[in-house]
Design an enzyme around this catalytic site. Structure first.
Site, PDB file in Angstrom:
ATOM      1  N   ASN A 199     -98.125 -98.585  -7.094  1.00  0.00           N
ATOM      2  CA  ASN A 199     -96.735 -98.461  -6.624  1.00  0.00           C
ATOM      3  C   ASN A 199     -96.568 -98.203  -5.127  1.00  0.00           C
ATOM      4  O   ASN A 199     -95.576 -98.586  -4.543  1.00  0.00           O
ATOM      5  CB  ASN A 199     -95.957 -97.434  -7.468  1.00  0.00           C
ATOM      6  CG  ASN A 199     -96.559 -96.063  -7.447  1.00  0.00           C
ATOM      7  OD1 ASN A 199     -97.690 -95.868  -7.001  1.00  0.00           O
ATOM      8  ND2 ASN A 199     -95.819 -95.089  -7.943  1.00  0.00           N
ATOM      9  N   ARG A 232     -85.418 -95.404  -4.845  1.00  0.00           N
ATOM     10  CA  ARG A 232     -86.509 -95.665  -3.924  1.00  0.00           C
ATOM     11  C   ARG A 232     -87.640 -96.343  -4.698  1.00  0.00           C
ATOM     12  O   ARG A 232     -87.958 -95.944  -5.821  1.00  0.00           O
ATOM     13  CB  ARG A 232     -86.972 -94.311  -3.365  1.00  0.00           C
ATOM     14  CG  ARG A 232     -88.152 -94.365  -2.458  1.00  0.00           C
ATOM     15  CD  ARG A 232     -88.311 -92.992  -1.794  1.00  0.00           C
ATOM     16  NE  ARG A 232     -89.556 -92.938  -1.042  1.00  0.00           N
ATOM     17  CZ  ARG A 232     -90.607 -92.222  -1.397  1.00  0.00           C
ATOM     18  NH1 ARG A 232     -90.557 -91.464  -2.481  1.00  0.00           N
ATOM     19  NH2 ARG A 232     -91.697 -92.234  -0.676  1.00  0.00           N
ATOM     20  N   GLU A 284     -91.662 -90.922 -18.417  1.00  0.00           N
ATOM     21  CA  GLU A 284     -91.399 -91.444 -17.072  1.00  0.00           C
ATOM     22  C   GLU A 284     -90.721 -92.797 -17.226  1.00  0.00           C
ATOM     23  O   GLU A 284     -91.270 -93.692 -17.868  1.00  0.00           O
ATOM     24  CB  GLU A 284     -92.743 -91.684 -16.370  1.00  0.00           C
ATOM     25  CG  GLU A 284     -93.123 -90.651 -15.367  1.00  0.00           C
ATOM     26  CD  GLU A 284     -94.366 -91.065 -14.567  1.00  0.00           C
ATOM     27  OE1 GLU A 284     -95.367 -91.472 -15.169  1.00  0.00           O
ATOM     28  OE2 GLU A 284     -94.311 -90.948 -13.346  1.00  0.00           O
ATOM     29  N   SER A 307     -91.399 -86.374   0.397  1.00  0.00           N
ATOM     30  CA  SER A 307     -92.738 -86.746   0.877  1.00  0.00           C
ATOM     31  C   SER A 307     -92.847 -86.624   2.396  1.00  0.00           C
ATOM     32  O   SER A 307     -91.973 -87.075   3.130  1.00  0.00           O
ATOM     33  CB  SER A 307     -93.043 -88.195   0.491  1.00  0.00           C
ATOM     34  OG  SER A 307     -92.882 -88.344  -0.897  1.00  0.00           O
ATOM     35  N   GLU A 311    -103.373 -86.624  -8.833  1.00  0.00           N
ATOM     36  CA  GLU A 311    -101.930 -86.784  -8.576  1.00  0.00           C
ATOM     37  C   GLU A 311    -101.400 -87.629  -9.717  1.00  0.00           C
ATOM     38  O   GLU A 311    -101.607 -88.843  -9.745  1.00  0.00           O
ATOM     39  CB  GLU A 311    -101.701 -87.465  -7.225  1.00  0.00           C
ATOM     40  CG  GLU A 311    -102.179 -86.667  -6.031  1.00  0.00           C
ATOM     41  CD  GLU A 311    -101.303 -85.467  -5.723  1.00  0.00           C
ATOM     42  OE1 GLU A 311    -100.258 -85.283  -6.373  1.00  0.00           O
ATOM     43  OE2 GLU A 311    -101.686 -84.695  -4.826  1.00  0.00           O
ATOM     44  N   LEU A 312    -100.745 -86.994 -10.673  1.00  0.00           N
ATOM     45  CA  LEU A 312    -100.436 -87.677 -11.934  1.00  0.00           C
ATOM     46  C   LEU A 312     -98.932 -87.928 -12.084  1.00  0.00           C
ATOM     47  O   LEU A 312     -98.194 -87.934 -11.116  1.00  0.00           O
ATOM     48  CB  LEU A 312    -101.026 -86.870 -13.088  1.00  0.00           C
ATOM     49  CG  LEU A 312    -102.520 -86.541 -12.922  1.00  0.00           C
ATOM     50  CD1 LEU A 312    -103.035 -85.693 -14.075  1.00  0.00           C
ATOM     51  CD2 LEU A 312    -103.357 -87.802 -12.771  1.00  0.00           C
ATOM     52  N   CYS A 366     -93.698 -91.634  -8.627  1.00  0.00           N
ATOM     53  CA  CYS A 366     -93.974 -90.429  -9.417  1.00  0.00           C
ATOM     54  C   CYS A 366     -92.924 -89.368  -9.124  1.00  0.00           C
ATOM     55  O   CYS A 366     -92.637 -88.518  -9.945  1.00  0.00           O
ATOM     56  CB  CYS A 366     -95.352 -89.903  -9.101  1.00  0.00           C
ATOM     57  SG  CYS A 366     -95.590 -89.683  -7.333  1.00  0.00           S
ATOM     58  N   LYS A 418    -111.041 -97.740  -5.019  1.00  0.00           N
ATOM     59  CA  LYS A 418    -110.697 -98.798  -5.973  1.00  0.00           C
ATOM     60  C   LYS A 418    -109.177 -98.836  -6.124  1.00  0.00           C
ATOM     61  O   LYS A 418    -108.589 -97.985  -6.777  1.00  0.00           O
ATOM     62  CB  LYS A 418    -111.326 -98.512  -7.342  1.00  0.00           C
ATOM     63  CG  LYS A 418    -111.228 -99.708  -8.264  1.00  0.00           C
ATOM     64  CD  LYS A 418    -111.202 -99.322  -9.732  1.00  0.00           C
ATOM     65  CE  LYS A 418    -109.873 -98.770 -10.154  1.00  0.00           C
ATOM     66  NZ  LYS A 418    -108.744 -99.712 -10.049  1.00  0.00           N
ATOM     67  N   PRO A 419    -108.534 -99.832  -5.494  1.00  0.00           N
ATOM     68  CA  PRO A 419    -107.081 -99.958  -5.690  1.00  0.00           C
ATOM     69  C   PRO A 419    -106.780-100.538  -7.066  1.00  0.00           C
ATOM     70  O   PRO A 419    -107.684-101.001  -7.765  1.00  0.00           O
ATOM     71  CB  PRO A 419    -106.676-100.938  -4.582  1.00  0.00           C
ATOM     72  CG  PRO A 419    -107.899-101.762  -4.323  1.00  0.00           C
ATOM     73  CD  PRO A 419    -109.091-100.871  -4.622  1.00  0.00           C
ATOM     74  N   ALA A 420    -105.514-100.524  -7.446  1.00  0.00           N
ATOM     75  CA  ALA A 420    -105.107-101.091  -8.739  1.00  0.00           C
ATOM     76  C   ALA A 420    -105.244-102.612  -8.708  1.00  0.00           C
ATOM     77  O   ALA A 420    -105.016-103.242  -7.672  1.00  0.00           O
ATOM     78  CB  ALA A 420    -103.661-100.702  -9.037  1.00  0.00           C
TER      79      ALA A 420
HETATM   80  P1  NAP Z   1    -102.614 -95.968 -14.097  1.00  0.00           P
HETATM   81  O1  NAP Z   1    -102.489 -97.020 -15.118  1.00  0.00           O
HETATM   82  O2  NAP Z   1    -103.066 -94.626 -14.511  1.00  0.00           O
HETATM   83  O3  NAP Z   1    -103.585 -96.570 -12.989  1.00  0.00           O
HETATM   84  C1  NAP Z   1    -103.881 -95.872 -11.801  1.00  0.00           C
HETATM   85  C2  NAP Z   1    -105.206 -96.351 -11.277  1.00  0.00           C
HETATM   86  O4  NAP Z   1    -106.230 -96.024 -12.223  1.00  0.00           O
HETATM   87  C3  NAP Z   1    -105.310 -97.852 -11.062  1.00  0.00           C
HETATM   88  O5  NAP Z   1    -106.155 -98.105  -9.975  1.00  0.00           O
HETATM   89  C4  NAP Z   1    -105.964 -98.317 -12.343  1.00  0.00           C
HETATM   90  O6  NAP Z   1    -106.646 -99.533 -12.188  1.00  0.00           O
HETATM   91  C5  NAP Z   1    -106.929 -97.192 -12.586  1.00  0.00           C
HETATM   92  N1  NAP Z   1    -107.368 -97.041 -13.959  1.00  0.00           N
HETATM   93  C6  NAP Z   1    -106.698 -97.302 -15.099  1.00  0.00           C
HETATM   94  N2  NAP Z   1    -107.474 -97.007 -16.174  1.00  0.00           N
HETATM   95  C7  NAP Z   1    -108.642 -96.542 -15.673  1.00  0.00           C
HETATM   96  C8  NAP Z   1    -109.859 -96.064 -16.280  1.00  0.00           C
HETATM   97  N3  NAP Z   1    -110.015 -95.998 -17.592  1.00  0.00           N
HETATM   98  N4  NAP Z   1    -110.851 -95.672 -15.462  1.00  0.00           N
HETATM   99  C9  NAP Z   1    -110.719 -95.723 -14.127  1.00  0.00           C
HETATM  100  N5  NAP Z   1    -109.606 -96.157 -13.493  1.00  0.00           N
HETATM  101  C10 NAP Z   1    -108.582 -96.557 -14.275  1.00  0.00           C
HETATM  102  O7  NAP Z   1    -101.259 -95.745 -13.319  1.00  0.00           O
HETATM  103  P2  NAP Z   1    -100.333 -96.836 -12.629  1.00  0.00           P
HETATM  104  O8  NAP Z   1     -99.527 -97.488 -13.687  1.00  0.00           O
HETATM  105  O9  NAP Z   1    -101.130 -97.705 -11.710  1.00  0.00           O
HETATM  106  O10 NAP Z   1     -99.431 -95.936 -11.696  1.00  0.00           O
HETATM  107  C11 NAP Z   1     -98.285 -95.320 -12.157  1.00  0.00           C
HETATM  108  C12 NAP Z   1     -98.554 -93.863 -12.457  1.00  0.00           C
HETATM  109  O11 NAP Z   1     -99.045 -93.228 -11.277  1.00  0.00           O
HETATM  110  C13 NAP Z   1     -97.313 -93.107 -12.840  1.00  0.00           C
HETATM  111  O12 NAP Z   1     -97.591 -92.239 -13.892  1.00  0.00           O
HETATM  112  C14 NAP Z   1     -96.982 -92.330 -11.569  1.00  0.00           C
HETATM  113  O13 NAP Z   1     -96.231 -91.179 -11.787  1.00  0.00           O
HETATM  114  C15 NAP Z   1     -98.334 -92.036 -11.039  1.00  0.00           C
HETATM  115  N6  NAP Z   1     -98.283 -91.741  -9.616  1.00  0.00           N
HETATM  116  C16 NAP Z   1     -98.475 -90.450  -9.226  1.00  0.00           C
HETATM  117  C17 NAP Z   1     -98.399 -90.114  -7.888  1.00  0.00           C
HETATM  118  C18 NAP Z   1     -98.584 -88.690  -7.447  1.00  0.00           C
HETATM  119  O14 NAP Z   1     -98.831 -88.481  -6.268  1.00  0.00           O
HETATM  120  N7  NAP Z   1     -98.479 -87.700  -8.327  1.00  0.00           N
HETATM  121  C19 NAP Z   1     -98.142 -91.098  -6.934  1.00  0.00           C
HETATM  122  C20 NAP Z   1     -97.959 -92.407  -7.362  1.00  0.00           C
HETATM  123  C21 NAP Z   1     -98.043 -92.715  -8.715  1.00  0.00           C
HETATM  124  P3  NAP Z   1    -106.100-100.873 -12.873  1.00  0.00           P
HETATM  125  O15 NAP Z   1    -104.639-100.833 -12.766  1.00  0.00           O
HETATM  126  O16 NAP Z   1    -106.724-101.942 -12.074  1.00  0.00           O
HETATM  127  O17 NAP Z   1    -106.584-100.803 -14.290  1.00  0.00           O
END
Ligand code: NAP
Length: 490
Positions: free
Chosen positions: A161, A288, A391, A451, A260-261, A294, A184-186
């Site tokens: 995001n 935004r 969420e 932020s 950071e979840l 998050c 490792k980015p997404a």
């Molecule tokens: P996500 O599905 O948890 O993925 C985050 C990252 O982890 C990605 O790079 C993803 O890679 C990787 N990942 C997924 N499964 C994994 C595994 N089993 N092992 C290792 N890496 C793995 O989250 P998202 O959908 O990308 O992001 C949205 C979430 O992030 C929301 O819950 C949001 O609240 C949270 N967030 C939190 C903050 C904060 O600062 N608290 C800031 C921004 C976002 P792939 O996508 O390539 O699988």
């Protein structure tokens, strides 16, 4: 924005893995396709790392660690500062690239470049201040020396995001502290990190200090890295369920972790709020990044005496938001990241309406191409609705009325998350009470966005562990040593 500008930019983005200073394809030749969520079209094919590539990236980070950790802090700081300057020079490239791969508007993407860049500048300043202390022991016989040391090679995992800011928020403090990293980015938005790694090379970063692996097998590639005893730190930003799984993996090696979840931010509007300011704050806190933050306000908890007026005003604003491709002039709301995000927003709204909520505007996905969702307002949301628990991660503003301050606090705290809260009140004492009563790591008091690179960003409860930014940020990558020596007068 012409296709030529986009095309030229995309050809400049590396399509390979960066390991030990070399850009190289995946060991098995695998690739992954990156799509523009506004059109669904593939914009670039890049390398998709294998488990072996992940191991090679960690090897490179381990090899580079001794010399980088011994590089004077001032030198590390100057590289970060140079990276900041280069990012500012290239801000239009990064803004366009983020808009293309993630969908956010160019205006928001420029905002993210400014925000993400600040972590480079801030930690270039913090790098030279990782100080310890020297103190006589209380009984006078000894001298206690406390020093700070880099934790070692780190693995950084970022979400889709905020493709730039989530990377700089981790890379900058790690490098400032003297750590080397594998990032490792997404899979959905890897291009920004690749272009940023190229920028770091231009800023003079030595080979192996930052290694980038992009992959469509995040779980399989990450687990061996996390379980490798040479790794000393895992920093993850993403969803809570994935964070919990990674914490379990990290436990085996007793890794330092930053998490950071997810969030489920309450936005509380009291009867004594300035409603103009509250509406302005609500638009920023909710819309935004197309609601995909998050920190996005998830539950608008509004005093019953002003709930209807607040709803009327926000509905008017929301109904006028212009939806479209983020790169197009005047667009305020881009696409959601994928089909699943659209279905999720749709089903959360449908569940709320089934339980008695009133749909004031929007509520549906928009026919393709692209994964767009109508900006939405629902009011009178009943307790127990899914939208209050999960969420939303989309442009949906859900309003719940309350009658007493205690009730507002109870509703706001009724979640396993605790990232951020927003409070609107003109009463100083009520504002102070909310600081003490709301269980979140951050709060916007009459502010809709919190932020800031100079502040400790992070959550309570299941929203995470550790802090990014502020004076705290660098300590996530430092470990403390205490040494006792005899008093020189003994
Ligand atoms: P996500 O599905 O948890 O993925 C985050 C990252 O982890 C990605 O790079 C993803 O890679 C990787 N990942 C997924 N499964 C994994 C595994 N089993 N092992 C290792 N890496 C793995 O989250 P998202 O959908 O990308 O992001 C949205 C979430 O992030 C929301 O819950 C949001 O609240 C949270 N967030 C939190 C903050 C904060 O600062 N608290 C800031 C921004 C976002 P792939 O996508 O390539 O699988």
């Amino acid at each position: 924005m012409t296709m030529t500008v986009e095309h030229t930019l995309l050809t400049r983005v590396p399509d390979a893995l960066l390991i030990g200073g070399r850009w190289r394809p995946a060991s098995d030749g695998a690739t992954l396709a990156v799509r523009d969520p506004a059109t669904g079209a593939v914009i670039k094919e890049i390398a998709s790392a294998s488990v072996e590539d992940g191991g090679a990236a960690l090897d490179a980070a381990c090899e580079a660690f001794p010399s980088w950790s011994e590089t004077p802090a001032r030198v590390r700081a100057e590289i970060l500062r140079k990276a900041f300057d280069l990012l500012m020079e290239r801000k239009e490239d990064f803004a366009l690239l983020m808009s293309l791969e993630m969908g956010k508007t160019l205006a928001e993407a420029r905002g993210e470049v400014a925000y993400g860049g600040e972590f480079l500048r801030w930690f270039s300043e913090e790098a030279v201040r990782a100080v310890g202390r020297y103190a006589p022991s209380p009984e006078g016989h000894g001298r206690m020396i406390v020093t700070q040391h880099p934790v070692g090679p780190c693995y950084l995992i970022t979400p889709w995001n905020f493709p730039l800011a989530m990377a700089t928020r981790k890379i900058a403090p790690a490098l400032a502290a003297g750590c080397t990293v594998v990032i490792k980015p997404a899979e959905l938005t890897p291009l920004t990190t690749l272009l940023f790694a190229r920028l770091l090379e231009d800023a003079g970063l030595p080979p192996g200090v930052v290694n980038v692996i992009t992959t469509s097998h995040s779980g399989a590639v990450s687990e061996p890295i996390i379980r490798d005893p040479r790794l000393r730190k895992l920093s993850f930003t993403g969803s809570t369920p994935v964070g919990v799984r990674l914490l379990e993996q990290a436990a085996g090696g007793v890794l330092r972790t930053s998490m950071e979840l997810g969030g489920n931010a309450p936005f509380v509007v009291f009867e004594d709020a300035d409603l103009d300011k509250a509406v302005e704050g609500a638009m920023a806190a909710k819309f935004r990044n197309i609601g995909q933050a998050c920190t996005a306000a998830n539950r608008f908890i509004v005093h019953e005496s002003v709930a209807e007026e607040f709803a009327r005003r926000v509905t008017h604003r929301v109904a006028e938001l212009r939806v479209g491709r983020g790169t197009d002039e005047g667009v305020e709301i881009g696409p959601l990241i994928d089909d699943r995000a659209v279905s999720k927003a749709e089903s959360l709204v449908a569940d709320a309406v089934e339980r008695g909520a009133r749909l004031r505007t929007g509520g549906h996905g928009i026919d393709g191409p692209g994964t767009f969702f109508e900006p939405t307002v629902v009011t009178d949301v009943a307790a127990g609705s899914d939208i209050l628990r999960e969420e939303i991660f989309g442009p949906v503003l859900a309003i719940v009325p309350f009658s007493t301050e205690d009730e507002a606090v109870a509703i706001a705290n009724d979640t396993e998350y605790g990232l951020v809260s927003y409070v609107y009140t003109e009463s100083l004492s009520r504002g102070q009470r909310m600081i003490e009563r709301l269980a979140t790591g951050m709060m916007g008091l009459n502010m809709g966005v919190v932020s800031n690179a100079a502040a400790p960003f992070g959550g309570w409860k299941m929203s995470g562990l550790g802090r990014e930014g502020g004076a705290e940020g660098i300590h996530e990558y430092l470990q403390t040593k205490y040494t006792l020596t005899p008093s020189p007068f003994a």
